[in-house]
Design an enzyme around this catalytic site. Structure first.
Site, PDB file in Angstrom:
ATOM      1  N   GLU A 191      34.500  39.080  -6.001  1.00 14.87           N
ATOM      2  CA  GLU A 191      33.700  39.102  -4.946  1.00 14.87           C
ATOM      3  C   GLU A 191      33.516  40.693  -4.616  1.00 14.87           C
ATOM      4  O   GLU A 191      34.238  41.517  -4.494  1.00 14.87           O
ATOM      5  CB  GLU A 191      34.303  38.524  -3.635  1.00 14.87           C
ATOM      6  CG  GLU A 191      33.688  37.091  -3.461  1.00 14.87           C
ATOM      7  CD  GLU A 191      34.241  36.640  -1.852  1.00 14.87           C
ATOM      8  OE1 GLU A 191      34.349  37.588  -1.194  1.00 14.87           O
ATOM      9  OE2 GLU A 191      34.523  35.617  -2.021  1.00 14.87           O
ATOM     10  N   ASP A 207      33.496  40.384  10.383  1.00 12.97           N
ATOM     11  CA  ASP A 207      34.525  40.893   9.681  1.00 12.97           C
ATOM     12  C   ASP A 207      35.514  41.560  10.865  1.00 12.97           C
ATOM     13  O   ASP A 207      35.077  42.246  11.789  1.00 12.97           O
ATOM     14  CB  ASP A 207      33.823  42.156   8.761  1.00 12.97           C
ATOM     15  CG  ASP A 207      33.488  41.209   7.589  1.00 12.97           C
ATOM     16  OD1 ASP A 207      34.359  40.667   6.881  1.00 12.97           O
ATOM     17  OD2 ASP A 207      32.239  41.783   7.217  1.00 12.97           O
TER      18      ASP A 207
END
Lengths: 413, 266
Positions: B49, B60
């Site tokens: 990824e 995040d």
């Protein structure tokens, strides 16, 4: 496709099934984790809006705690001084929270109670949303966490002191530009991790669709009062009325205008004033005035200051409450339908407007509404005497005393 | 024809182990080094990824934020991620690439142009953090047309009814968020609980490759090894940050960390 505002329906309800106004502003661009809490909140809010006991409770607190209506007063000295249009102020800052943020705080705390949540969390820039949420949460027996950028903690100290006094935990946000935008991000992150126990209070008409709606629903109290006050004062809605309001996230202006939405704009004009930033700087916080592109920020599509690549851009404003790269989807919609006109005032213009208003009149607006007064000062001399300008004085200057002292040499309230 | 992602999972299944999926941010700490990092960890992972950093990442935690801000500060531009993908794809031990990021970057780049460039640079899949179902329906269809996997996310808050609908619209891979947290949080749910939820999701459609992410570290990875795949991101970003702080080479540090992770799930 030409965008149109429907008559007889509150603007907050004129979105499509995807939560978007005009098919392109707003929506729910959120991580999967938040889908369910948001859906639960949507269901609860749509139920409560029809619930008579909820509305009674809301009105009880608006009347007895906020003290409605906030005064509508003529600014005779300034009107005489400038010549031209009559200038009035709706002194929303006269409530115990000293800003319009108290309406949103009360409605959210009432919802949190009904949802069985014991914690509320919120973002704040100038500290007005944080202070009022802390105050109301305390009244309702809810634990409160406020996220605030470190830069804002420094420049809005009086409000930080107030939040702490009301027992809220102030969480300093050190990421990014350390201002409102980062506070909103951090608060959303906190909600992602604590959505089962905490109720999120977004401080303005921004964020995922439901938060735009709840905030707009709450601040609408301002224009509900105003329309009655105007009719009392003038016997009817004046033939030429201009409603001037500062725009940061856009919650006070939406609330100031909502009851007048269906009037022809030639009769009731809406003017939104964004933060133009320092005169000599290229930075600003005025995405509508400067024709920023559409982007996605904090869960909603909106005009937003960003670079070519899509990174959200930095802003600069003397007003912590306006220092935000985006703007409510409601205002994007009002801009595109041309119902409202948007312009900006610089830091310097806001400061001199503050100086003029506070020295000539018996009110002391904070630097946020000072941006709107700057526009009033600019346009009033060119307008006819039967034109009525009303400025929403939606914040009190006390929180800005350090900045004002530094920039103007002294602060006298 | 089976997708590269599907083939990667099938290979792991044959070897009776979960797929190891790394997450690193493009241009972190700079363009050259991020390619070196990818090349060096590639032999140990099954899928790579790569994040395209965004200035306002609401999903995040601190570690990925730090990596993202570092990459942006070092001049990251969207075109860089396609250059990186292409260069990485041309190396011998490259693995299928999944790009991950926030919708504003794709929206601004233009969905069609984004997919065209994905195709050109050999990208196999896309994860978009803030484009949930059903908002992602149109974009997911566009991805499918280009034979690119749009990877749907599921969370502990996702209701069963909703899961069924999402899985119905999913492609080869589905990503389960282990807990209520942003990335990099401490695992606050027991692995047993996570695997219980995991099995419930698998029961909806056994054929979908279901990976678990969020809160996976050297300590927790082993206990989750019965999953189809495991994503490690924040730990890698943190390793880069720490090695920069200590003036060590992030490439060798990361290589070691990923190698160890791999050994724990064999």
């Amino acid at each position: 496709m030409s965008l149109k505002i429907k008559k007889g329906i509150p603007l907050i309800d004129q979105h499509d099934k995807n939560g978007m106004w005009g098919g392109k502003f707003g929506g729910n661009f959120v991580p999967e984790t938040l889908k369910k809490p948001i859906e639960d909140l949507e269901k609860l809010f749509s139920k409560l809006r029809k619930d008579k006991s909820f509305i009674r409770e809301r009105d009880y607190y608006f009347e007895n705690y906020v003290g409605t209506p906030t005064p509508l007063i003529p600014l005779n000295q300034i009107t005489d001084h400038l010549g031209g249009a009559q200038i009035w102020a709706k002194v929303v800052s006269e409530n115990p929270g000293t800003a319009h943020k108290i309406y949103n705080a009360i409605v959210h705390c009432l919802i949190a109670k009904r949802a069985g949540k014991k914690f509320v969390c919120g973002d704040t820039g100038a500290g007005m949303a944080g202070k009022t949420l802390a105050m109301v949460a305390k009244k309702f027996g809810l634990k409160c966490k406020i996220f605030m950028g470190v830069k804002d903690i420094k420049r809005q100290k009086p409000n930080v002191d107030a939040m702490k006094k009301f027992g809220a935990e102030v969480v300093p946000v050190t990421s990014g530009s350390q201002t409102l935008i980062d506070a909103v991000s951090e608060c959303m992150r906190y909600w992602v991790a604590n959505c089962l126990t905490s109720h999120l209070v977004v401080g303005s008409t921004v964020g995922p669709n439901i938060f735009v709606k709840i905030c707009g629903y709450s601040t609408s109290q301002i224009s509900r009062e105003l329309i009655v006050q105007i009719k009392d004062e003038f016997g009817k809605i004046p033939r030429r009325l201009k409603l001037l309001n500062v725009c940061g996230g856009g919650s006070s202006s939406y609330g100031f205008w909502s009851s007048f939405m269906d009037y022809d704009k030639r009769q009731v004009e809406f003017v939104g004033i964004e933060a133009g930033g320092p005169k000599k700087s290229k930075l600003h916080a005025a995405p509508l005035t400067n024709n920023s592109k559409i982007g996605i920020l904090h869960g909603a599509a909106q005009y937003v200051i960003q670079d070519k690549d899509g990174q959200i851009g930095l802003t600069d404003s003397i007003s912590a409450g306006l220092d935000y790269s985006g703007i409510s989807p409601l205002h994007c919609f009002l801009k595109d339908t041309k119902r409202a006109r948007y312009t900006s005032a610089t830091d310097e213009e806001a400061l001199s407007a503050y100086k003029l208003v506070s020295s000539m009149e018996n009110i002391s607006p904070s630097l946020e509404p000072a941006h709107a007064f700057a526009e009033a000062i600019k346009i009033a001399p060119k307008l006819s005497k039967d034109t009525v300008i009303i400025v929403n004085s939606c914040g009190d200057s006390f929180k800005d005393r350090d900045i004002i002292k530094k920039r103007l040499g002294s602060y006298v309230r | 024809m089976k997708s590269e992602i599907q083939l990667a999972f099938e290979k792991c299944r044959k070897e009776n182990r979960p797929a190891l999926i790394s997450y690193t941010v493009s241009s972190d700490p700079n363009i050259k080094k991020s390619l070196k990092i990818l090349k060096s960890i590639s032999p140990h992972v099954d899928l790579a990824e790569i994040g395209f950093p965004f200035s306002t990442p609401i999903g995040d935690g601190a570690d990925i934020q730090t990596s993202s801000f570092r990459a942006i500060k070092n001049g990251f531009k969207m075109r860089d991620i396609f250059r990186l993908a292409k260069k990485y794809k041309n190396t011998k031990s490259s693995k299928p690439i999944i790009l991950m990021g926030y919708y504003n970057m794709i929206f601004n780049y233009g969905e069609n142009k984004f997919l065209k460039d994905c195709k050109k640079s050999g990208v196999s899949g896309i994860i978009c953090v803030d484009l949930p179902w059903p908002e992602n329906k149109d974009f997911a269809k566009k991805c499918k047309k280009k034979s690119i996997n749009f990877i749907q996310l599921l969370a502990p808050t996702t209701t069963k009814d909703r899961m069924k609908k999402i899985i119905k619209d999913s492609h080869d891979m589905v990503y389960y968020i282990s807990m209520l947290s942003t990335t990099g949080g401490k695992l606050k749910v027991s692995p047993r609980r996570i695997l219980e939820n995991y099995k419930k999701i698998k029961r909806i459609n056994y054929k979908k490759n279901l990976v678990i992410g969020f809160g996976i570290t050297e300590k927790t990875i082993k206990s989750l090894k019965s999953a189809d795949g495991l994503v490690v991101g924040s730990l890698l970003c943190k390793t880069i940050t720490n090695s920069l702080k200590m003036r060590q080479n992030p490439v060798t540090k990361l290589d070691k960390v990923v190698y160890n992770l791999r050994n724990k799930i064999l």
